[in-house]
Write a protein that holds these residues in place. Sequence first.
Motif, mmCIF file in Angstrom:
data_model
loop_
_atom_site.group_PDB
_atom_site.id
_atom_site.type_symbol
_atom_site.label_atom_id
_atom_site.label_comp_id
_atom_site.label_asym_id
_atom_site.label_seq_id
_atom_site.Cartn_x
_atom_site.Cartn_y
_atom_site.Cartn_z
ATOM 1 N N UNK A 15 0.846 -1.200 0.000
ATOM 2 C CA UNK A 15 0.000 0.000 0.000
ATOM 3 C C UNK A 15 0.883 1.253 0.000
ATOM 4 N N UNK A 16 1.908 1.256 0.843
ATOM 5 C CA UNK A 16 2.815 2.405 0.908
ATOM 6 C C UNK A 16 3.556 2.604 -0.411
ATOM 7 N N UNK A 17 4.037 1.516 -0.986
ATOM 8 C CA UNK A 17 4.755 1.605 -2.267
ATOM 9 C C UNK A 17 3.845 2.209 -3.337
ATOM 10 N N UNK A 18 2.617 1.718 -3.411
ATOM 11 C CA UNK A 18 1.706 2.192 -4.452
ATOM 12 C C UNK A 18 1.243 3.619 -4.204
ATOM 13 N N UNK A 19 1.124 4.021 -2.938
ATOM 14 C CA UNK A 19 0.758 5.405 -2.640
ATOM 15 C C UNK A 19 1.869 6.374 -3.043
ATOM 16 N N UNK A 20 3.102 5.902 -3.026
ATOM 17 C CA UNK A 20 4.245 6.763 -3.331
ATOM 18 C C UNK A 20 4.807 6.522 -4.733
ATOM 19 N N UNK A 21 4.066 5.787 -5.559
ATOM 20 C CA UNK A 21 4.556 5.406 -6.885
ATOM 21 C C UNK A 21 4.954 6.618 -7.734
ATOM 22 N N UNK A 22 4.116 7.644 -7.742
ATOM 23 C CA UNK A 22 4.424 8.787 -8.604
ATOM 24 C C UNK A 22 5.584 9.600 -8.054
ATOM 25 N N UNK A 23 5.737 9.627 -6.748
ATOM 26 C CA UNK A 23 6.908 10.275 -6.148
ATOM 27 C C UNK A 23 8.177 9.572 -6.651
ATOM 28 N N UNK A 24 8.139 8.250 -6.703
ATOM 29 C CA UNK A 24 9.262 7.463 -7.205
ATOM 30 C C UNK A 24 9.463 7.702 -8.702
ATOM 31 N N UNK A 25 8.385 7.597 -9.467
ATOM 32 C CA UNK A 25 8.488 7.755 -10.920
ATOM 33 C C UNK A 25 8.933 9.163 -11.320
ATOM 34 N N UNK A 26 8.598 10.156 -10.514
ATOM 35 C CA UNK A 26 8.978 11.537 -10.811
ATOM 36 C C UNK A 26 10.383 11.870 -10.325
ATOM 37 N N UNK A 27 11.052 10.907 -9.680
ATOM 38 C CA UNK A 27 12.400 11.145 -9.170
ATOM 39 C C UNK A 27 12.428 12.082 -7.982
ATOM 40 N N UNK A 28 11.343 12.120 -7.220
ATOM 41 C CA UNK A 28 11.223 13.037 -6.084
ATOM 42 C C UNK A 28 11.363 12.330 -4.738
ATOM 43 N N UNK A 29 11.705 11.050 -4.762
ATOM 44 C CA UNK A 29 11.786 10.268 -3.538
ATOM 45 C C UNK A 29 13.196 10.360 -2.951
ATOM 46 N N UNK A 30 13.278 10.441 -1.636
ATOM 47 C CA UNK A 30 14.572 10.468 -0.950
ATOM 48 C C UNK A 30 15.334 9.172 -1.258
ATOM 49 N N UNK A 31 16.654 9.264 -1.249
ATOM 50 C CA UNK A 31 17.492 8.121 -1.630
ATOM 51 C C UNK A 31 17.204 6.864 -0.811
#
Length: 90
Positions: A15-31
């Motif tokens: 659930x957490x991964x899918x909620x943050x999918x666009x943050x990841x795809x947009x390159x906006x996720x912390x390392x």
Amino acid sequence: MSASGPSTGELDRCREVLERAFEYLDGEMADLDCVQLKAHLEECASCVEQLAEDEKLKRVIRDGCPCEEAPATLRARILVQMTEVVVTSR
């Protein structure tokens, strides 16, 4: 995953991964978060499939929408509001 299906912890992680999918795809996720997400994807085929669908959706929207830049006044208002949210949330 176990033979009886995913555990509650695994479902929460998905659930957490899918909620943050666009943050990841947009390159906006912390390392560190990105490393943890990638580790989860190595073990979870359903999240990989959903992430691929989200990436496809992003591509369709990007390709189907003309690129128009937001007016400078709108951009400035958004930046002010973002700053206010950060300051008031601390």
